[in-house]
Design a protein around this motif. Sequence first.
Motif, short mmCIF file in Angstrom:
data_model
loop_
_atom_site.label_atom_id
_atom_site.label_comp_id
_atom_site.label_asym_id
_atom_site.label_seq_id
_atom_site.Cartn_x
_atom_site.Cartn_y
_atom_site.Cartn_z
N VAL A 357 47.66 30.04 18.97
CA VAL A 357 47.39 30.42 17.58
C VAL A 357 47.88 29.31 16.65
N ALA A 358 47.08 28.98 15.66
CA ALA A 358 47.46 27.98 14.67
C ALA A 358 47.39 28.63 13.28
N LEU A 359 48.53 29.11 12.79
CA LEU A 359 48.60 29.72 11.47
C LEU A 359 48.71 28.64 10.41
N TRP A 360 48.62 29.02 9.14
CA TRP A 360 48.54 28.05 8.06
C TRP A 360 49.89 27.40 7.73
N ARG A 361 50.99 27.96 8.31
CA ARG A 361 52.30 27.40 8.02
C ARG A 361 53.28 27.83 9.10
N ARG A 362 54.48 27.27 9.06
CA ARG A 362 55.56 27.71 9.91
C ARG A 362 56.47 28.66 9.11
#
Length: 454
Positions: A357-362
């Motif tokens: 998964v690659a979300l928009w931020r950490r």
Amino acid sequence: DGFFAAGCDSVMKGSKWQMADGWSMPARSIVPLVLVLVSASAVAGKQAPVCMMAGGLVDAVGMHLLEWDNQIDIGLNSSLNCSEFLEFVYLSRDSIRLQIDYVRGNFSVEDEEFRAQGASGGSTTWAMSHMSTVASLVSAHLHIHGVLGVARRECLSEHLQLLFLMSLKRLKTLLHSQLRQLWVIFQGTADLFRQGAAKWLDEVLELFEADLRTMESIMVSWMPPAHELEPNADSGALDAAEGADTNSSGQDTLIRPGPPLPPYSIREFDGALSTVEVLRRDTFEEWDLKKPLLQALLRHALPRGTIVADLCAGSGQTATFLNDTGLVVAHAFDSSPNIRLLSKGTVEFARIHAEQVALWRRFELVLCLSAADDFGTDAGTWAQVWQNIEAHAVHGAILGCGDGEARQQAMAAAAQNTSDMIFDSDLSERLNSATTAEPSKGRSFGVCAFSRRA
């Protein structure tokens, strides 16, 4: 008095009321009108004997019960095929909608008449009678269609099941709202109560109208069960219906949306909560919100202003609780396939257990308090979960890793799939102690806290 007696006799004994212009109305729709006539007669000093009024009300209740029983008998009639059964369900809902529309219309007209006479509006008793009438209709509708839905599951597609569940959830909320409105009476704010009653009647009517429109759109593509199609039926329709019994690999599993309904399951094939299960937990308020644990998190692990990601959010109760404190900012994610729709956009879709998964931020801290239940003991699933946590957690992660083998798999996967994430035994102990009703017995939720090395 003679008119009232004749009216009561006609309403109680007949199934319809014949109007002067030839138009007929179901008897149950006339009962509120008769009650209004009784009130008007009382005001004019021509009240009918109490025994006559009481008898009329008792007979009216009996008439309603008999009619509702008849609806169930008709719906359970095995001679009705699924198309006829669903047509009956639609018409029954439409009949309820029509009666609610009558009550709402009477309320609006009578309220305008009161105001035209210089009054501020009808009395609270008058407004409450309209709300109680509609609440009774809604309650009867829920009971009747609950029985019919369970008895004729072979006729329902998954889309219809979801529609009925969503309707149940919203009607339950409206019935609770109707009870809350009664408290306004004791505040001495009659105007607010009348306004609330008008708004509530509008909301109930709008819900039934929306349900009917949705059911119409679903039935456009609804297909009868295979066993109801005759051998000489349209071959394309028969093939499509028979295809519901096997999937693309030829296995004996039901293809959605049916009918018949796919077998009920708490989880999807990949382990995510099923759409029906999310709706069920929402409707009956069965989410396990661990408030003592969340309070302990705020005290020991979440400094003011922390940005948190709940990766196992369900319909978002944990994130909502944290956001409501105003101390932290929480974002919610879940792997249930329709979670964004079910949560009205408050929870985003993310399959952290099944793919990268690659979300928009950490996020400064990552939560997954239902991890042990969600991921079980599968080593591959835990490895994927920790890879996603590693990619998105800045300072650490807190998981509900349970006990036994699930906990062992969580620990092993953390060691193998993270670079510098270590188990924080001190924080874990404090969180578990805070959530234990009897600390001396050592019982806990099995919370595991992990922190990055400084």
